[in-house]
Scaffold this active site. Structure first.
Site, PDB file in Angstrom:
ATOM      1  N   TYR A  37       0.880  -1.102  -0.132  1.00 30.36           N
ATOM      2  CA  TYR A  37      -0.134  -0.113  -0.024  1.00 30.36           C
ATOM      3  C   TYR A  37       0.953   1.206  -0.209  1.00 30.36           C
ATOM      4  O   TYR A  37       1.874   1.124   0.674  1.00 30.36           O
ATOM      5  CB  TYR A  37      -0.881   0.016   1.240  1.00 30.36           C
ATOM      6  CG  TYR A  37      -1.732   1.344   1.415  1.00 30.36           C
ATOM      7  CD1 TYR A  37      -3.130   1.408   0.909  1.00 30.36           C
ATOM      8  CD2 TYR A  37      -1.055   2.410   1.963  1.00 30.36           C
ATOM      9  CE1 TYR A  37      -3.568   2.581   1.014  1.00 30.36           C
ATOM     10  CE2 TYR A  37      -2.046   3.635   2.116  1.00 30.36           C
ATOM     11  CZ  TYR A  37      -3.161   3.487   1.411  1.00 30.36           C
ATOM     12  OH  TYR A  37      -3.813   4.618   1.487  1.00 30.36           O
TER      13      TYR A  37
ATOM     14  N   TRP B 225       1.454   5.617  -1.647  1.00 32.12           N
ATOM     15  CA  TRP B 225       1.384   6.622  -2.678  1.00 32.12           C
ATOM     16  C   TRP B 225       2.636   6.625  -3.624  1.00 32.12           C
ATOM     17  O   TRP B 225       2.398   7.333  -4.752  1.00 32.12           O
ATOM     18  CB  TRP B 225       1.257   8.037  -1.854  1.00 32.12           C
ATOM     19  CG  TRP B 225      -0.036   8.373  -1.767  1.00 32.12           C
ATOM     20  CD1 TRP B 225      -1.151   7.461  -0.919  1.00 32.12           C
ATOM     21  CD2 TRP B 225      -0.573   9.388  -2.254  1.00 32.12           C
ATOM     22  NE1 TRP B 225      -2.371   8.244  -0.781  1.00 32.12           N
ATOM     23  CE2 TRP B 225      -2.290   9.541  -1.751  1.00 32.12           C
ATOM     24  CE3 TRP B 225      -0.505  10.598  -2.855  1.00 32.12           C
ATOM     25  CZ2 TRP B 225      -3.167  10.526  -1.979  1.00 32.12           C
ATOM     26  CZ3 TRP B 225      -1.529  11.539  -3.242  1.00 32.12           C
ATOM     27  CH2 TRP B 225      -2.730  11.469  -2.816  1.00 32.12           C
TER      28      TRP B 225
HETATM   29  N1  LIG Z   1      -1.166   8.434  12.499  1.00 32.04           N
HETATM   30  C1  LIG Z   1      -1.991   8.214  11.116  1.00 32.04           C
HETATM   31  N2  LIG Z   1      -1.340   7.695  10.376  1.00 32.04           N
HETATM   32  C2  LIG Z   1      -1.485   7.655   8.787  1.00 32.04           C
HETATM   33  C3  LIG Z   1      -2.567   8.687   8.415  1.00 32.04           C
HETATM   34  C4  LIG Z   1      -3.299   9.469   9.764  1.00 32.04           C
HETATM   35  O1  LIG Z   1      -4.277  10.229   9.289  1.00 32.04           O
HETATM   36  N3  LIG Z   1      -2.706   9.151  10.932  1.00 32.04           N
HETATM   37  N4  LIG Z   1      -3.190   8.612   7.331  1.00 32.04           N
HETATM   38  C5  LIG Z   1      -3.040   7.541   6.707  1.00 32.04           C
HETATM   39  C6  LIG Z   1      -2.981   7.525   5.087  1.00 32.04           C
HETATM   40  S1  LIG Z   1      -4.655   8.554   4.701  1.00 32.04           S
HETATM   41  C7  LIG Z   1      -2.471   7.242   4.067  1.00 32.04           C
HETATM   42  S2  LIG Z   1      -2.860   7.508   2.415  1.00 32.04           S
HETATM   43  C8  LIG Z   1      -1.251   6.690   4.611  1.00 32.04           C
HETATM   44  C9  LIG Z   1       0.100   6.954   3.367  1.00 32.04           C
HETATM   45  O2  LIG Z   1       0.993   6.028   3.546  1.00 32.04           O
HETATM   46  P1  LIG Z   1       1.975   5.718   2.562  1.00 32.04           P
HETATM   47  O3  LIG Z   1       1.595   5.863   1.168  1.00 32.04           O
HETATM   48  O4  LIG Z   1       2.631   4.405   2.902  1.00 32.04           O
HETATM   49  O5  LIG Z   1       3.301   6.826   2.816  1.00 32.04           O
HETATM   50  P2  LIG Z   1       4.188   7.439   1.709  1.00 32.04           P
HETATM   51  O6  LIG Z   1       5.378   8.136   2.690  1.00 32.04           O
HETATM   52  O7  LIG Z   1       3.683   8.300   0.767  1.00 32.04           O
HETATM   53  O8  LIG Z   1       4.951   6.262   1.331  1.00 32.04           O
HETATM   54  C10 LIG Z   1       5.304   6.162  -0.129  1.00 32.04           C
HETATM   55  C11 LIG Z   1       6.817   5.149  -0.260  1.00 32.04           C
HETATM   56  O9  LIG Z   1       6.934   5.162  -1.429  1.00 32.04           O
HETATM   57  C12 LIG Z   1       8.409   5.395  -1.850  1.00 32.04           C
HETATM   58  N5  LIG Z   1       8.655   5.709  -3.250  1.00 32.04           N
HETATM   59  C13 LIG Z   1       8.105   6.890  -3.912  1.00 32.04           C
HETATM   60  N6  LIG Z   1       8.159   6.535  -5.265  1.00 32.04           N
HETATM   61  C14 LIG Z   1       8.610   5.486  -5.548  1.00 32.04           C
HETATM   62  C15 LIG Z   1       8.808   4.436  -6.643  1.00 32.04           C
HETATM   63  O10 LIG Z   1       8.855   5.034  -7.758  1.00 32.04           O
HETATM   64  N7  LIG Z   1       9.278   3.251  -6.356  1.00 32.04           N
HETATM   65  C16 LIG Z   1       9.479   2.643  -5.318  1.00 32.04           C
HETATM   66  N8  LIG Z   1       9.825   1.366  -5.122  1.00 32.04           N
HETATM   67  N9  LIG Z   1       9.171   3.382  -4.206  1.00 32.04           N
HETATM   68  C17 LIG Z   1       8.853   4.771  -4.157  1.00 32.04           C
HETATM   69  C18 LIG Z   1       8.497   6.486  -0.807  1.00 32.04           C
HETATM   70  O11 LIG Z   1      10.185   6.707  -0.773  1.00 32.04           O
HETATM   71  C19 LIG Z   1       7.847   6.182   0.309  1.00 32.04           C
HETATM   72  O12 LIG Z   1       8.753   5.409   1.228  1.00 32.04           O
HETATM   73  O13 LIG Z   1      -0.588   6.946   5.735  1.00 32.04           O
HETATM   74  C20 LIG Z   1      -1.666   6.646   6.866  1.00 32.04           C
HETATM   75  N10 LIG Z   1      -1.067   6.802   8.259  1.00 32.04           N
HETATM   76  N1  LIG Z   2       0.321  18.415   2.432  1.00 26.19           N
HETATM   77  C1  LIG Z   2      -0.394  17.200   2.365  1.00 26.19           C
HETATM   78  N2  LIG Z   2      -1.445  17.065   1.766  1.00 26.19           N
HETATM   79  C2  LIG Z   2      -2.267  15.900   1.791  1.00 26.19           C
HETATM   80  C3  LIG Z   2      -1.596  14.782   2.463  1.00 26.19           C
HETATM   81  C4  LIG Z   2      -0.142  14.764   2.794  1.00 26.19           C
HETATM   82  O1  LIG Z   2       0.478  13.894   3.404  1.00 26.19           O
HETATM   83  N3  LIG Z   2       0.380  16.089   3.007  1.00 26.19           N
HETATM   84  N4  LIG Z   2      -1.873  13.300   2.396  1.00 26.19           N
HETATM   85  C5  LIG Z   2      -3.121  13.336   1.392  1.00 26.19           C
HETATM   86  C6  LIG Z   2      -4.080  12.075   1.794  1.00 26.19           C
HETATM   87  S1  LIG Z   2      -3.203  10.500   1.414  1.00 26.19           S
HETATM   88  C7  LIG Z   2      -5.300  11.914   2.555  1.00 26.19           C
HETATM   89  S2  LIG Z   2      -6.091  10.606   2.626  1.00 26.19           S
HETATM   90  C8  LIG Z   2      -5.994  13.689   2.878  1.00 26.19           C
HETATM   91  C9  LIG Z   2      -6.563  13.334   4.067  1.00 26.19           C
HETATM   92  O2  LIG Z   2      -7.453  14.344   4.434  1.00 26.19           O
HETATM   93  P1  LIG Z   2      -7.851  14.718   5.763  1.00 26.19           P
HETATM   94  O3  LIG Z   2      -8.276  13.500   6.606  1.00 26.19           O
HETATM   95  O4  LIG Z   2      -8.954  15.725   5.752  1.00 26.19           O
HETATM   96  O5  LIG Z   2      -6.719  15.279   6.558  1.00 26.19           O
HETATM   97  P2  LIG Z   2      -6.151  15.471   8.015  1.00 26.19           P
HETATM   98  O6  LIG Z   2      -5.123  16.374   7.891  1.00 26.19           O
HETATM   99  O7  LIG Z   2      -5.970  13.972   8.700  1.00 26.19           O
HETATM  100  O8  LIG Z   2      -7.405  15.523   9.057  1.00 26.19           O
HETATM  101  C10 LIG Z   2      -7.929  17.212   8.774  1.00 26.19           C
HETATM  102  C11 LIG Z   2      -8.161  17.678  10.118  1.00 26.19           C
HETATM  103  O9  LIG Z   2      -9.255  16.858  10.769  1.00 26.19           O
HETATM  104  C12 LIG Z   2      -9.474  17.383  12.194  1.00 26.19           C
HETATM  105  N5  LIG Z   2     -10.031  16.198  12.768  1.00 26.19           N
HETATM  106  C13 LIG Z   2      -9.268  14.988  13.191  1.00 26.19           C
HETATM  107  N6  LIG Z   2     -10.110  14.446  13.802  1.00 26.19           N
HETATM  108  C14 LIG Z   2     -11.267  14.811  14.084  1.00 26.19           C
HETATM  109  C15 LIG Z   2     -12.410  14.629  14.500  1.00 26.19           C
HETATM  110  O10 LIG Z   2     -12.695  13.555  15.202  1.00 26.19           O
HETATM  111  N7  LIG Z   2     -13.511  15.539  14.408  1.00 26.19           N
HETATM  112  C16 LIG Z   2     -13.308  16.725  13.706  1.00 26.19           C
HETATM  113  N8  LIG Z   2     -14.414  17.350  13.579  1.00 26.19           N
HETATM  114  N9  LIG Z   2     -12.044  17.003  13.253  1.00 26.19           N
HETATM  115  C17 LIG Z   2     -11.143  15.937  13.308  1.00 26.19           C
HETATM  116  C18 LIG Z   2      -7.826  17.718  12.584  1.00 26.19           C
HETATM  117  O11 LIG Z   2      -7.843  18.790  13.228  1.00 26.19           O
HETATM  118  C19 LIG Z   2      -7.189  17.937  11.285  1.00 26.19           C
HETATM  119  O12 LIG Z   2      -6.488  19.004  11.086  1.00 26.19           O
HETATM  120  O13 LIG Z   2      -4.682  14.536   2.728  1.00 26.19           O
HETATM  121  C20 LIG Z   2      -4.163  14.483   1.522  1.00 26.19           C
HETATM  122  N10 LIG Z   2      -3.507  15.771   1.496  1.00 26.19           N
HETATM  123 MO   LIG Z   3      -4.679   9.012   2.520  1.00 24.91          MO
END
Ligand SMILES: Nc1nc2c(c(=O)[nH]1)N[C@H]1C(S)=C(S)[C@@H](COP(=O)(O)OP(=O)(O)OC[C@H]3O[C@@H](n4cnc5c(=O)[nH]c(N)nc54)[C@H](O)[C@@H]3O)O[C@H]1N2
Ligand SMILES: Nc1nc2c(c(=O)[nH]1)N[C@H]1C(S)=C(S)[C@@H](COP(=O)(O)OP(=O)(O)OC[C@H]3O[C@@H](n4cnc5c(=O)[nH]c(N)nc54)[C@H](O)[C@@H]3O)O[C@H]1N2
Ligand SMILES: [Mo]
Length: 776
Positions: A116, A118
């Site tokens: 899994y 990005w």
């Molecule tokens: N506590 C907490 N944890 C969270 C979340 C949260 O809200 N709170 N959010 C979750 C969410 S919504 C998401 S989407 C996940 C994201 O979690 P991930 O998508 O696993 O995080 P990334 O850091 O984007 O990981 C991408 C990895 O791919 C590698 N990479 C980039 N390009 C390439 C390539 O071309 N080839 C290869 N082989 N590798 C490459 C990068 O170096 C990096 O290590 O995290 C989740 N984790």
């Molecule tokens: N710059 C940047 N942008 C990103 C990403 C990144 O890694 N970096 N990741 C992307 C990805 S994979 C995803 S999935 C999206 C995620 O998009 P979101 O899930 O919307 O983003 P978060 O930053 O996890 O949360 C947004 C806000 O929700 C509020 N929040 C948390 N828990 C609660 C709750 O229980 N109730 C309420 N009312 N508010 C709460 C927090 O204050 C937080 O700042 O963002 C995307 N955009």
């Molecule tokens: Mo995400």
């Protein structure tokens, strides 16, 4: 390379489209700049020049020292030991051996390839796709189901609205400006998140739209523990709410509507099924607990008058409710999503322009911007995985720790397979898995872990066999953002770093060795694949009435913009116009506020109508006596997850080299903390260190740390070890939202914080120990 004029080349990333200047002699990247069609490029990408050739790049294949000596018997040393540089031939041989042995002894389902993450933008070199195609041709692998972003929403919405395409359940800015009068946002929509789109955020417009909303006189209400979740320029009203209690707030609003006769009974009757059952619950007819504003106020901490006043305003004007993905990334995350639909149904505005609901408006760039429907994406076919095993993505650790165990999921029971090999490319398991101390136990179970990575980051350091991948800068590709209106040519900017190779080519070589090379690569090289993918997508585009140029003109012209043809109809407008002619894809064809199917599953953690269920951890529960702070771990502003954590933009924002922990001045003072202090953030699951940033814009009792710091334990490989750098997943809770969706509960987590007087140095950005073959 070399076909571009001068030394300025266009490429793209999830952060946007960029022109990259290189030194023609050294082939080093000099600078990264935006393109004319992006009004507000994200600064994240500008960090790249410093790291693309930096010391943390993986220069060649490596094998963990213990693995080289004693293979799977050494699995407990995973993460702790140094690495031995090896030749390509040896690395490939070891990989083939591990895969063949696992298949022979335990079957294909013992290979976990549900990698899994990005990865990078670019349709051809998408790391997970290259991996999955390879493993499918090898006979299959255990796959993941669902995702971390909106798993709970995607789990419940098919039963409610007949749809799982969550990023499309968004009302767009151009509709809002003309029609919406009141925008009620649970969890806000922080503009920093719109820097990014999966596959490339081409035009960064959200800041501009917030200002326009204010000019248009739209009232914006930010219901969130954090004031920062809606831009000041939108002039928002802030309603601080206890984390994970949004369902109760929505129930209080709904109760006010019905008890004052402001609900739209006609809409509920014509377009919804099951409202009467839901209303019994709302009024407390069976449990004796009316879910009124006073009840909701006790749970949420929002004053009763705020709830009743807001309900009145919502009923009196064109109202759009947005619920952010973060709100459903919590225990019982299905409920706030379902309840959003129930509340919007009671207002009766679903299907009206600028009214109804959105799920995750502003979670990504692009999904809230105008674009035509039906744009195809150039795609390399990756075949079919013959193995039927699918483990919900957040439950991987259950599979690792409990092979043979059973997991309830979406009305079915999954038999968890034994995992012998983990093969991962394009994700960071130490970023997306929760409760990392438990995860580490699971991670050390399989015989072999193979990772393709670009940098010496946690996934590489915790692998047995590491192959060095190129970055997007080092290859040609096509970007076609998931929510954009562009196809973008991504030109190779610099030659591959050291011995690094494209994932596609590494799998091609492995496929050759395993005897299915032609099926994998079809003897096409990179440019032949791109041309082929482009031509196929172009045909589909033409059938749908678009007119993209031929490949050569596209490649030279660098970007193709799909014209927005006419105003798209409002979300669910056809259903509203005639629910019999355009029914929803639910059993009743209507919006289901009571689901007979969900009832038949008998899940007490996901009842058949939207309900308030106490989260496993929250400020109103018993555990808050011991751990009185609710930890939110939101998306980082200066990077994408863990990507580019090692680059200057991210590192400059750290405090003493650690991720900032936002804490209210009141909670800081109560613990004797001041800005810049290092603190230990802990609960029964573990502890991490962070730097204090006092922040008056949080609800007291809430602390916040962004995700993305590279996991940096004191004693790598030892579960329970103190994490030094600020990775919140050391303390997060590892359970599913419910048996229905098994989504991530990252936002459900209580902690305590204390000062750390003598903090150990951060080592996240040091190289691992490299051992020569003689030393090994
Ligand atoms: N506590 C907490 N944890 C969270 C979340 C949260 O809200 N709170 N959010 C979750 C969410 S919504 C998401 S989407 C996940 C994201 O979690 P991930 O998508 O696993 O995080 P990334 O850091 O984007 O990981 C991408 C990895 O791919 C590698 N990479 C980039 N390009 C390439 C390539 O071309 N080839 C290869 N082989 N590798 C490459 C990068 O170096 C990096 O290590 O995290 C989740 N984790
Ligand atoms: N710059 C940047 N942008 C990103 C990403 C990144 O890694 N970096 N990741 C992307 C990805 S994979 C995803 S999935 C999206 C995620 O998009 P979101 O899930 O919307 O983003 P978060 O930053 O996890 O949360 C947004 C806000 O929700 C509020 N929040 C948390 N828990 C609660 C709750 O229980 N109730 C309420 N009312 N508010 C709460 C927090 O204050 C937080 O700042 O963002 C995307 N955009
Ligand atoms: Mo995400």
């Amino acid at each position: 390379m070399g076909d571009r004029a001068g030394n300025s080349t266009q490429t793209a990333s999830h952060w946007g489209v960029y022109r990259v200047e290189t030194d023609p002699e050294t082939h080093r990247v000099l600078s990264v700049g935006g393109v004319p069609f992006d009004p507000d490029p994200s600064p994240i990408q500008r960090s790249l020049p410093d790291v693309v050739h930096g010391g943390l790049r993986i220069d060649r294949p490596y094998v963990r020292e213990g693995y080289l000596r004693s293979r799977k018997a050494s699995r407990r040393g995973r993460g702790a030991e140094g690495f031995v540089p090896v030749g390509w031939d040896q690395a490939y041989e070891l990989i083939c051996e591990a895969l063949l042995e696992a298949r022979e002894e335990f079957g294909n389902e013992s290979i976990y390839g549900g990698s899994y993450g990005w990865a990078s933008a670019g349709r051809l070199h998408h790391a997970q796709s290259t991996l999955k195609h390879f493993l499918s041709l090898f006979g299959g692998f255990t796959e993941k189901a669902g995702d971390h972003s909106f798993g709970a929403a995607a789990g419940v919405m098919p039963y409610v609205m007949g749809r799982a395409d969550i990023p499309h359940l968004v009302v767009r800015w151009n509709e809002i400006i003309g029609h919406t009068r009141l925008l009620v946002m649970f969890g806000g929509a922080h503009v920093k998140n719109t820097q990014i789109d999966n596959g490339g955020a081409v035009n960064h417009e959200n800041a501009h739209w917030y200002a326009k909303a204010r000019q248009a006189g739209i009232e914006v209400v930010n219901i969130s523990p954090s004031r920062a979740d809606v831009m000041d320029s939108a002039g928002p009203e802030w309603v601080p709410i206890r984390p994970n209690t949004d369902t109760a707030m929505m129930l209080g609003l709904a109760h006010t509507l019905v008890s004052t006769g402001q609900h739209d009974a006609g809409f509920l009757d014509r377009y919804c099924s099951g409202y009467p059952q839901f209303e019994r619950y709302l009024l407390g007819l069976d449990d004796g607990v009316p879910k009124d504003a006073a009840w909701a106020s006790r749970i949420t901490g929002v004053p009763e008058a705020t709830i009743t006043g807001l309900a009145r305003r919502m009923a009196g004007t064109r109202t759009l409710i947005n619920t952010s993905w973060s709100v459903q990334r919590a225990d019982h995350g299905e409920q706030p999503v379902w309840m959003t639909v129930a509340l919007a149904s009671m207002l009766g505005q679903i299907g009206l322009t600028g009214g109804g609901f959105s799920i995750g408006f502003g979670a990504l760039s692009g999904s809230n911007l105008a674009r035509p429907a039906g744009i195809p994406r150039p795609t390399k076919p990756i075949g079919r995985n013959p193995v039927p095993f699918r483990v919900p993505v957040g439950r991987l650790n259950d599979a690792l720790l409990d092979p043979g165990g059973r997991l309830e999921y979406n009305g079915k029971v999954i038999d968890l397979p034994h995992t012998e090999v983990i093969y991962s490319a394009g994700g960071n398991p130490f970023h997306h898995n929760l409760h990392l101390n438990r995860f580490l136990e699971g991670w050390q179970r399989p015989g072999t872990v193979i990772v393709h990575e670009q940098w010496w980051n946690p996934p590489a350091r915790f692998a047995d066999i590491v192959l060095p991948s190129t970055t997007t800068m080092e290859r040609n590709d096509i970007a076609a953002p998931a929510h954009g209106k562009y196809w973008i040519a991504m030109h190779q900017v610099v030659p591959p770093y050291a011995q690094s190779r494209n994932d596609l080519d590494m799998f091609g070589e492995l496929a050759d060795r395993l005897g299915f090379g032609f099926a994998y690569h079809q003897n096409r090289d990179e440019m032949q694949w791109l041309r082929h993918m482009y031509d196929e997508a172009r045909l589909i585009a033409e059938e749908r009435g678009f007119d993209p140029p031929d490949f050569d003109s596209f490649w030279k012209g660098e970007a193709y913009e799909f014209a927005v043809r006419e105003a798209e109809p409002a979300l669910f407008a056809d259903f509203r116009a005639d629910p019999d002619a355009a029914p929803l894809n639910t059993p009743s064809g209507r919006i289901e506020l009571f689901s007979e199917t969900i009832r038949s599953f008998g899940y007490d953690d996901c009842p058949p109508h939207p309900s308030w269920i106490e989260p496993a951890e929250w400020l109103g529960g018993a555990l808050a006596e011991r751990y009185p702070l609710h930890l939110l771990s939101n998306q980082p502003k200066n990077k994408l997850h863990s990507q580019l954590d090692h680059a200057p933009l991210s590192r400059k924002a750290k405090i003493g080299g650690r991720e900032p922990l936002h804490i209210t001045p009141r909670d800081a003072a109560a613990r004797g903390l001041a800005d810049g202090d290092v603190v230990r953030v802990f609960n029964d699951r573990g502890a991490f260190l962070a730097g204090v940033r006092c922040d008056p814009d949080l609800l007291p009792g809430v602390v916040q740390v962004s995700t993305g710091s590279w996991y940096d334990p004191m004693e790598p490989g030892v579960p329970g070890s103190l994490e030094k750098h600020g990775n919140p997943n050391v303390v997060t809770l590892d359970k599913g939202t419910s048996r229905l969706a098994q989504g991530s509960v990252a936002q459900t987590c209580l902690v305590e914080v204390e000062k750390c007087d003598d903090p150990p140095a951060v080592t996240a950005f040091d190289l691992p120990r490299i051992v020569t073959a003689e030393q090994a």
